[in-house]
Design an enzyme around this catalytic site. Structure first.
Site, PDB file in Angstrom:
ATOM      1  N   HIS A  46       2.440 -13.825   8.489  1.00 21.91           N
ATOM      2  CA  HIS A  46       2.329 -13.418   9.988  1.00 21.91           C
ATOM      3  C   HIS A  46       1.601 -14.421  10.378  1.00 21.91           C
ATOM      4  O   HIS A  46       0.846 -15.136  10.123  1.00 21.91           O
ATOM      5  CB  HIS A  46       1.520 -12.077   9.815  1.00 21.91           C
ATOM      6  N   LEU A  47       2.008 -14.525  11.947  1.00 17.57           N
ATOM      7  CA  LEU A  47       1.590 -15.271  13.081  1.00 17.57           C
ATOM      8  C   LEU A  47       0.591 -14.446  13.889  1.00 17.57           C
ATOM      9  O   LEU A  47       1.129 -13.487  14.599  1.00 17.57           O
ATOM     10  CB  LEU A  47       2.312 -16.216  13.485  1.00 17.57           C
ATOM     11  N   ASN A  53      -3.166 -17.803   8.845  1.00 17.63           N
ATOM     12  CA  ASN A  53      -3.851 -17.895   7.820  1.00 17.63           C
ATOM     13  C   ASN A  53      -3.231 -17.983   6.418  1.00 17.63           C
ATOM     14  O   ASN A  53      -2.161 -17.247   6.206  1.00 17.63           O
ATOM     15  CB  ASN A  53      -4.999 -16.742   7.773  1.00 17.63           C
ATOM     16  N   ILE A  78      -4.166  -4.084  14.466  1.00 22.15           N
ATOM     17  CA  ILE A  78      -4.873  -2.780  14.457  1.00 22.15           C
ATOM     18  C   ILE A  78      -6.437  -3.037  14.638  1.00 22.15           C
ATOM     19  O   ILE A  78      -7.045  -1.829  15.038  1.00 22.15           O
ATOM     20  CB  ILE A  78      -4.745  -1.787  12.972  1.00 22.15           C
ATOM     21  N   GLY A 122      -8.502 -17.240   4.736  1.00 18.34           N
ATOM     22  CA  GLY A 122      -8.885 -15.933   5.346  1.00 18.34           C
ATOM     23  C   GLY A 122      -7.605 -14.776   5.468  1.00 18.34           C
ATOM     24  O   GLY A 122      -7.616 -13.928   6.032  1.00 18.34           O
ATOM     25  N   GLN A 123      -6.429 -15.139   4.566  1.00 17.77           N
ATOM     26  CA  GLN A 123      -5.342 -14.416   4.442  1.00 17.77           C
ATOM     27  C   GLN A 123      -5.759 -13.129   3.979  1.00 17.77           C
ATOM     28  O   GLN A 123      -6.174 -13.222   2.710  1.00 17.77           O
ATOM     29  CB  GLN A 123      -4.235 -14.966   3.877  1.00 17.77           C
TER      30      GLN A 123
HETATM   31  P1  AMP Z   1      -4.775 -12.096   8.056  1.00 16.26           P
HETATM   32  O1  AMP Z   1      -6.319 -11.813   7.796  1.00 16.26           O
HETATM   33  O2  AMP Z   1      -4.574 -13.155   8.441  1.00 16.26           O
HETATM   34  O3  AMP Z   1      -3.900 -11.735   6.718  1.00 16.26           O
HETATM   35  O4  AMP Z   1      -4.525 -11.052   9.118  1.00 16.26           O
HETATM   36  C1  AMP Z   1      -3.984  -9.523   8.815  1.00 16.26           C
HETATM   37  C2  AMP Z   1      -4.201  -8.754  10.020  1.00 16.26           C
HETATM   38  O5  AMP Z   1      -3.531  -7.667   9.977  1.00 16.26           O
HETATM   39  C3  AMP Z   1      -5.765  -8.442  10.500  1.00 16.26           C
HETATM   40  O6  AMP Z   1      -5.874  -9.058  11.607  1.00 16.26           O
HETATM   41  C4  AMP Z   1      -5.477  -7.094  10.364  1.00 16.26           C
HETATM   42  O7  AMP Z   1      -6.261  -6.322  11.279  1.00 16.26           O
HETATM   43  C5  AMP Z   1      -4.186  -6.459  10.701  1.00 16.26           C
HETATM   44  N1  AMP Z   1      -3.783  -5.387  10.073  1.00 16.26           N
HETATM   45  C6  AMP Z   1      -4.117  -4.600   8.889  1.00 16.26           C
HETATM   46  N2  AMP Z   1      -3.430  -3.593   8.640  1.00 16.26           N
HETATM   47  C7  AMP Z   1      -2.737  -3.527   9.896  1.00 16.26           C
HETATM   48  C8  AMP Z   1      -1.981  -2.563  10.406  1.00 16.26           C
HETATM   49  N3  AMP Z   1      -1.654  -1.265   9.681  1.00 16.26           N
HETATM   50  N4  AMP Z   1      -1.324  -2.513  11.660  1.00 16.26           N
HETATM   51  C9  AMP Z   1      -1.647  -3.507  12.196  1.00 16.26           C
HETATM   52  N5  AMP Z   1      -2.430  -4.741  11.953  1.00 16.26           N
HETATM   53  C10 AMP Z   1      -2.840  -4.504  10.616  1.00 16.26           C
END
Ligand code: AMP
Ligand code: ZN
Length: 113
Positions: free
Chosen positions: A99-100, A86, A31, A92-93
């Site tokens: 998720h990848l 992450n 997003i 930074g998670q």
């Molecule tokens: P992380 O920081 O590795 O946990 O990545 C989480 C990712 O999820 C971030 O890059 C966000 O931009 C993404 N994200 C959060 N909410 C959504 C959503 N509703 N749809 C798509 N991506 C999302």
């Protein structure tokens, strides 16, 4: 289990721009993209993160990687790409469902921040 954003996306209960779905994995556009192509690949099964994987998950992780390479190819990332997973606060998670990240469409810098 407390509600999980990515479980809800995998179930189709929260909208996302899906680029891939099969029995075990779903992929959708981030997003808030950090590169021209930024896709997240998740297992349908809720796993909190890399630090919660066990011996039984070796096959899942292998297929996660192979699925991601196929998506990168389908996205036309012929110049290369970067995969990121992450883990935990220092990693930074922010979403606690494994998720990848597939990042591509520009040259990546090293080291990451
Ligand atoms: P992380 O920081 O590795 O946990 O990545 C989480 C990712 O999820 C971030 O890059 C966000 O931009 C993404 N994200 C959060 N909410 C959504 C959503 N509703 N749809 C798509 N991506 C999302
Ligand atoms: Zn989940």
């Amino acid at each position: 289990m407390a509600s999980c954003l990515f479980c809800d996306i995998a179930a189709g209960e929260i909208p996302a721009t899906q680029v891939h779905a099969d029995e075990d994995f779903v992929a959708f556009r981030d997003i808030d993209p950090k590169a021209p192509t930024h896709v997240l690949v998740i297992p349908r099964r809720h796993v909190t993160g890399l630090d919660r994987l066990g011996d039984d998950d070796v096959d899942l992780v292998g297929r996660l990687l192979v699925t991601a390479t196929r998506i990168a190819s389908a996205e036309g990332l012929t110049g290369g790409y970067r995969f990121v997973i992450n883990c935990g606060d220092d990693g930074g998670q922010t979403v606690h469902h494994l998720h990848l990240h597939i990042l591509g469409g520009r040259a990546m810098k090293w080291p990451p921040g």
